[in-house]
Design an enzyme around this catalytic site. Structure first.
Site: not given
Length: 333
Positions: A244, A272, A291
């Site tokens: 993360r 993000e 991601h």
């Protein structure tokens, strides 16, 4: 013949066909009475009848939060099976308080993340980013100063499902990696059984050629790799983050990578996505992917297959392989 349990899909409509392609959907419908639509808004009038009779909830990306108000609409719900990874964003403590079984397909999602991480470890061990940049620039030293993987020290932060998968791959590799582990929940004996050496996080940063992050995103893990710890990394070290984004201090990472002192392979960022023009995006010693480490495209059906297997196990009264307990919420991603 026993009546098939009523099952409701609670995920975004656009991903249903990815998670449950034709063959999997047919198998699911042979096991349960599947509501024809999907539910993302439990307050919608058209969702009322479906939720009222639901015994099983098959959740995925876009599922509603299972709070008291939502659960009150599903008085017969017995199991919530998640065809994705973490359940932290939708499963509240009320779910377990009502005795509802919870399962996650995180095991199925872990394999691609392990593979992504190993791919970046191999690239990092060869200093691929810096060597490639030098090669493109026509710098002869970049071709002479080659580096290999043998004997490299890899520091793994977090003996999570993915962290353990990475450790297993590292210890089995012919390169003879030295593997360090930092995890407050693992004993020295357990770390040794995994094939690693347990160290504290500061020591891991000092000793590792490559640091790979696999800890959960919790308040206490925010900026686990902060400016002080990133400064402990030896020159030429590499940071890999497929966990993360909040676990790594973005400003501190930008500073260290911007100096050219360390490299980074980053699949998750904070924020993000990074804003257009962010310095990290233009550094040649940094590779940022959007991601993509977890299940993507054709891989997403692995999540559906795992979830359908769980539905079958629940119907047969067998233990759920991906079962999640309330106490796990404080330690999972």
């Amino acid at each position: 013949m026993a009546e098939r349990p009523k099952l409701v899909l609670a995920m975004r409509p656009d991903i249903v066909d990815l998670v449950l392609p034709t063959a999997l959907r047919a198998r699911l419908e042979a096991l349960a009475d599947v509501h024809p639509g999907t539910v993302t808004d439990p307050t919608a009038p058209e969702a009322a009848d479906a939720l009222a009779g639901a015994r099983l909830l098959l959740t995925g990306w876009g599922c509603p939060v299972l709070d008291t108000a939502t659960l009150d609409r599903m008085p017969r719900l017995a199991a919530a099976i998640h065809a994705a990874g973490s359940v932290r964003h939708h499963a509240t403590p009320e779910v377990w308080a009502r005795g509802i079984a919870v399962s996650s397909a995180a095991d199925a999602n872990a394999a691609p993340v392990v593979e992504y991480t190993m791919a970046t470890i191999w690239l990092a061990s060869h200093r691929a980013l810096g060597t490639a940049a030098g090669y493109v620039a026509g710098l002869e030293p970049a071709m002479r100063l080659r580096q290999g993987a043998d004997g490299a020290t890899v520091g793994v932060i977090g003996a999570s499902r993915i962290g353990r998968g990475v450790i297993a791959r590292l210890t089995a590799a012919a390169a003879g990696f030295r593997v360090l582990l930092a995890d407050p929940y693992v004993s020295a004996e357990e770390a040794e059984a995994l094939g690693t050496t347990l160290v504290d996080l500061d020591d891991l940063c000092r000793r590792s050629d490559i640091v790979t992050v696999h800890a959960p995103d919790l308040p206490e893990t925010r900026h686990l790799l902060n400016a002080e710890r990133l400064a402990l990394l030896r020159d030429g070290a590499t940071v890999i983050n497929s966990a993360r984004g909040r676990l790594v201090d973005t400003d501190a990472l930008t500073h260290e990578c911007g100096s050219g002192r360390i490299d980074a392979y980053i699949d998750v960022t904070d924020p993000e996505p990074l804003p257009v023009g962010h310095p990290l995006l233009s550094l040649r010693n940094v590779l940022i992917t959007p991601h993509i480490a977890g299940c993507q495209g054709s891989e997403v059906q692995r999540l559906g297959a795992y979830a359908v297997d769980e539905v079958e196990r629940w119907i047969k009264g067998e233990p759920l392989r991906g079962g999640v307990q309330a106490a796990d919420l404080t330690r999972i991603a």
